[in-house]
Design a protein around this motif. Sequence first.
Motif, PDB file in Angstrom:
ATOM      1  N   ILE A  41       2.475   1.701  -3.431  1.00  0.00           N
ATOM      2  CA  ILE A  41       1.508   2.126  -4.435  1.00  0.00           C
ATOM      3  C   ILE A  41       1.154   3.600  -4.269  1.00  0.00           C
ATOM      4  O   ILE A  41       1.067   4.348  -5.258  1.00  0.00           O
ATOM      5  CB  ILE A  41       0.246   1.237  -4.363  1.00  0.00           C
ATOM      6  N   THR A  66      -3.965   2.388 -10.454  1.00  0.00           N
ATOM      7  CA  THR A  66      -2.974   3.422 -10.673  1.00  0.00           C
ATOM      8  C   THR A  66      -3.672   4.778 -10.644  1.00  0.00           C
ATOM      9  O   THR A  66      -4.904   4.852 -10.606  1.00  0.00           O
ATOM     10  CB  THR A  66      -2.276   3.244 -12.032  1.00  0.00           C
ATOM     11  N   LEU A 108      -3.742  -6.817  -5.126  1.00  0.00           N
ATOM     12  CA  LEU A 108      -3.380  -5.912  -6.209  1.00  0.00           C
ATOM     13  C   LEU A 108      -4.533  -5.689  -7.178  1.00  0.00           C
ATOM     14  O   LEU A 108      -4.661  -4.605  -7.759  1.00  0.00           O
ATOM     15  CB  LEU A 108      -2.155  -6.434  -6.956  1.00  0.00           C
ATOM     16  N   SER A 124       4.146   5.565  -5.622  1.00  0.00           N
ATOM     17  CA  SER A 124       4.247   5.492  -7.071  1.00  0.00           C
ATOM     18  C   SER A 124       3.162   6.313  -7.745  1.00  0.00           C
ATOM     19  O   SER A 124       3.433   7.038  -8.717  1.00  0.00           O
ATOM     20  CB  SER A 124       4.157   4.028  -7.523  1.00  0.00           C
ATOM     21  N   ASN A 125       1.944   6.205  -7.262  1.00  0.00           N
ATOM     22  CA  ASN A 125       0.849   6.977  -7.856  1.00  0.00           C
ATOM     23  C   ASN A 125       1.094   8.474  -7.721  1.00  0.00           C
ATOM     24  O   ASN A 125       0.839   9.249  -8.651  1.00  0.00           O
ATOM     25  CB  ASN A 125      -0.481   6.599  -7.204  1.00  0.00           C
ATOM     26  N   GLN A 145      -6.427  -2.646  -6.307  1.00  0.00           N
ATOM     27  CA  GLN A 145      -5.750  -1.358  -6.368  1.00  0.00           C
ATOM     28  C   GLN A 145      -5.801  -0.766  -7.776  1.00  0.00           C
ATOM     29  O   GLN A 145      -5.975  -1.478  -8.756  1.00  0.00           O
ATOM     30  CB  GLN A 145      -4.289  -1.527  -5.937  1.00  0.00           C
ATOM     31  N   LYS A 181       0.834  -1.214   0.000  1.00  0.00           N
ATOM     32  CA  LYS A 181       0.000   0.000   0.000  1.00  0.00           C
ATOM     33  C   LYS A 181       0.862   1.255   0.000  1.00  0.00           C
ATOM     34  O   LYS A 181       0.580   2.213  -0.732  1.00  0.00           O
ATOM     35  CB  LYS A 181      -0.923   0.010   1.224  1.00  0.00           C
ATOM     36  N   TRP A 185      -3.009  -2.755 -11.188  1.00  0.00           N
ATOM     37  CA  TRP A 185      -1.714  -3.090 -10.599  1.00  0.00           C
ATOM     38  C   TRP A 185      -1.530  -4.599 -10.663  1.00  0.00           C
ATOM     39  O   TRP A 185      -2.500  -5.357 -10.578  1.00  0.00           O
ATOM     40  CB  TRP A 185      -1.633  -2.644  -9.139  1.00  0.00           C
ATOM     41  N   GLY A 213       0.474  -0.559 -13.436  1.00  0.00           N
ATOM     42  CA  GLY A 213       1.470  -0.546 -12.377  1.00  0.00           C
ATOM     43  C   GLY A 213       1.995  -1.952 -12.163  1.00  0.00           C
ATOM     44  O   GLY A 213       1.227  -2.912 -12.189  1.00  0.00           O
TER      45      GLY A 213
END
Length: 375
Positions: free
Chosen positions: A90, A217, A212, A93-94, A215, A87, A223, A133
Amino acid sequence: VRRRSTTEHARDYTFCGCGQVTPFGRAYGSYEDIILNSVKPFLLVLHRGKDENTQCNVGPDTGPLESFREYEDFENAVWIQTEYLLKHGIRQSNALKEWGMIHLKDPIRSLLTHSCVEKGLDFRAGGADYHEGMIDVVGFATLIDSLTAVKELVDENRQLTLEELKSILVSDWKDNEPLRMQCLNRLHKFGNDKDEGDSTAVRFMDRINKFLFSQKTFMNGPWGIDIIGWSAAVTMGEITGATPDGRKKGDAIADSGGPAQGRDKNGITSVFHSMAKLPLEETHGPVALSVRISKMSMKADDGIVKLKALIETYMKMGGQQIQVTIADSETLKAAQENPEEYSDLIVRVGGFSAYFTQLDKCYQDDMIRRTENRI
C-alpha cells in the motif's frame, strides 16, 4: 457501501479488468494495484521472514518455530507477515500514484472522466469521483488449506513438529510421498462445506477486510480485496515452495476465491455453501469462483436449465461472480494431444476466456486439475 459509491453510480458500472468492476467513467484505480501471493506469508513464517528461494529478508522475523506453543500462535504469525506485505504494498502504490499525479497528467482521459472538467482537476489529481485501491489476493485457498494442515498435523494429531514439517517441505516431500498423499486427500480442505476446512477461511478473510478498511489511498479513498483467479495462480505457483496441503514446489496455487484445484470432493453445492460462509458482503471487490462442468451434463435435455438454476442459487446465497467452463477432462486431454481437432474449445482461465489449444501447457494442465462437476 464500503466503496462509498452512490446507488446510481453503482448500478452504472463497467469492468476495469477481467473481473473487477467500477463506476463507469468516474474512477481512478481499483484494478490490481497490488497482487499478493497469499501463500508467501505462510512460508515466510517457516523461514523467519526469509524467502525460501533467495534467502533474502522479505518479512519480519516472527521467531523460531519452537516458540509457537499453540496453533493460534502460528496463525497469528502468518497474519503478521500478511499485514506486513499489505502495508508495504500500500505504501508503494500510494507513493507511485502520488508521483503519477505530478508527472503523468492526462488531459484526454480527464476530459472523458466525469467531474474532472467541473473540478478543473486531472483524473489522477482528484478530478475523478472515486479513488480506490484494490489488492488481488492470489492463492487464498492454498493458504487456508496449509493453515488447516498445520492445525491438524501438528496441533491436534501431534503427528509432526513444525520443524519436521518445514524440513519435509524444503525437500519438496522427498521420501515422504505417503505423507503427501495423506495431506492431499485426508486433511480437511476449504470448499467441502465442512467447518474444519472453512472456518479458517472465514476468519482470515475477515482479518484482511478489517485491516484494509483501516487503510486509505493517497486521495483518501478506500482499499479493498478482490480474488479473481487468472494466470498468476500458475506463474506465482512456479516460484512458491511446497505447502502442507500436499502441493509440490512449483505447482499452481489456488486459481480463484474458491477451493484449490481438485480439492473439492463433495460436489458443487458444497462449494457454494463454503463460499457463502465467507464475509463476501464485507469485501470491497469481487471474490470470483471458477467451476468446471462436464460437457456430458450439458448434453442432457435439462442441462442448461440446471446450470441456470445453479448460477441463480449461488447468487441468491451471496455469491459475487461465478466463472464457468464447460469441458470434461477427457476432452481437455485429447485437445492437448490433437490441438488441430479442438481449435474452437474455449475455457475460462480466470476473469477471461481463452482458446484452450492456444494456452501454454502449464495453463492447460492447471485447467485439467480443476474438479469436473456433474449437474
